[in-house]
Design a protein around this motif. Structure first.
Motif, mmCIF file in Angstrom:
data_model
loop_
_atom_site.group_PDB
_atom_site.id
_atom_site.type_symbol
_atom_site.label_atom_id
_atom_site.label_comp_id
_atom_site.label_asym_id
_atom_site.label_seq_id
_atom_site.Cartn_x
_atom_site.Cartn_y
_atom_site.Cartn_z
ATOM 1 N N ARG A 143 0.836 -1.207 0.000
ATOM 2 C CA ARG A 143 0.000 0.000 0.000
ATOM 3 C C ARG A 143 0.865 1.249 0.000
ATOM 4 O O ARG A 143 0.545 2.242 -0.679
ATOM 5 N N GLY A 147 -0.296 2.476 -3.220
ATOM 6 C CA GLY A 147 -1.613 2.832 -2.720
ATOM 7 C C GLY A 147 -2.384 3.839 -3.550
ATOM 8 O O GLY A 147 -3.612 3.852 -3.512
ATOM 9 N N TRP A 152 -3.999 -0.712 -7.267
ATOM 10 C CA TRP A 152 -4.264 -0.917 -5.845
ATOM 11 C C TRP A 152 -5.763 -0.799 -5.569
ATOM 12 O O TRP A 152 -6.327 -1.571 -4.782
#
Length: 267
Positions: A143, A147, A152
């Motif tokens: 992440r 992210g 993601w």
């Protein structure tokens, strides 16, 4: 309330103020025949009588309970209408809406957590699912690195609805593929061969469970598996040289589909 008492006719503006709706709402109710002022002033303007205002109060009360305007009309105008039954039906419908909203809230909660955490399994569940060499911190690290990317977001959206058994099935599929890759390397399978291309396509299919993986993106992934110390150590731990060999079979598979690996970009 005393200040809301109507002893004689009142204007639409005053009626709207008394019952707590807009003038536009009263005009609409007048247009559809739900609540029509029954008097006129000497100047010809329509005026609401006390009975008219009482009707407006009743309309507001039933509307606030969630009844449609047609249902309100039936309750007020049909002498045979069972108001209690109508309200019981409305409560039943409301209860179902509440259940729907609770389910929606749960989905939103899981989706938000998936965007924050990635894999919605506890550390212990991740270790049991992915194996003892799995580090649950990898999800947080992913992440931090990706992210803000579309991939993601796609990963999180799928993770939010994925069960532990589904994660286990994906982990088993990936483990089986890695065994097959190591065996193929041992047998001297050449990049560009039909078997090598099938293995590359098998990898792309499994990985696309996380987010859609184009062949160009797979080329970029192969480069990362070879160059990143963590990924290369993992693959070379399965078979010495597997990270580089995997990158080559992905490159050759891309070429077989008209893609120049040297020009591939993540998209």
């Amino acid at each position: 309330m005393v200040e809301d008492r109507v002893d004689s006719g009142c204007t639409v503006g005053r009626a709207a103020e008394i019952v707590g709706v807009t003038v536009r709402t009263l005009h609409h109710w007048d247009e559809i025949g739900l609540a029509t002022p029954s008097q006129r002033t000497p100047a010809g303007y329509r005026s609401y009588t006390p009975d008219d205002v009482h009707r407006l109060h009743r309309i507001v009360a039933y509307r606030e309970s969630g009844l449609s305007l047609d249902a309100v009309r039936e309750v007020l105008d049909d002498a045979t209408a069972e108001i209690g039954e109508t309200l019981r039906v409305q409560r039943s419908q409301l209860a179902e809406r509440i259940r729907d909203l609770q389910r929606l809230d749960q989905r939103l909660e899981r989706l938000g957590e998936a965007h924050e955490r990635g894999i919605l399994l506890s550390d212990e569940e991740q270790t049991e699912t992915f194996g003892s060499d799995w580090d649950p911190a990898r999800s947080s690290e992913a992440r931090m690195q990706w992210g803000g990317s579309l991939q993601w977001a796609q990963f999180a959206e799928r993770s939010a609805t994925r069960s532990r058994d589904e994660w286990r099935a994906l982990a088993d599929a990936m483990s089986a593929l890695q065994v097959a890759l190591g065996d193929a390397l041992d047998r001297g399978v050449q990049p560009g061969s039909a078997e090598a291309n099938e293995l590359a396509e098998r990898h792309r299919g499994i990985f696309s469970n996380f987010f859609p993986l184009s062949r160009e993106m797979q080329v970029c992934l192969g480069r990362m598996f070879e160059s990143d110390p963590g990924f290369s150590a993992h693959y070379d731990g399965i078979r010495a040289g597997l990270a580089s060999w995997f990158r080559r079979i992905v490159d050759e598979s891309a070429r077989a589909h008209g893609i120049d690996p040297d020009a591939a970009v993540w998209r």
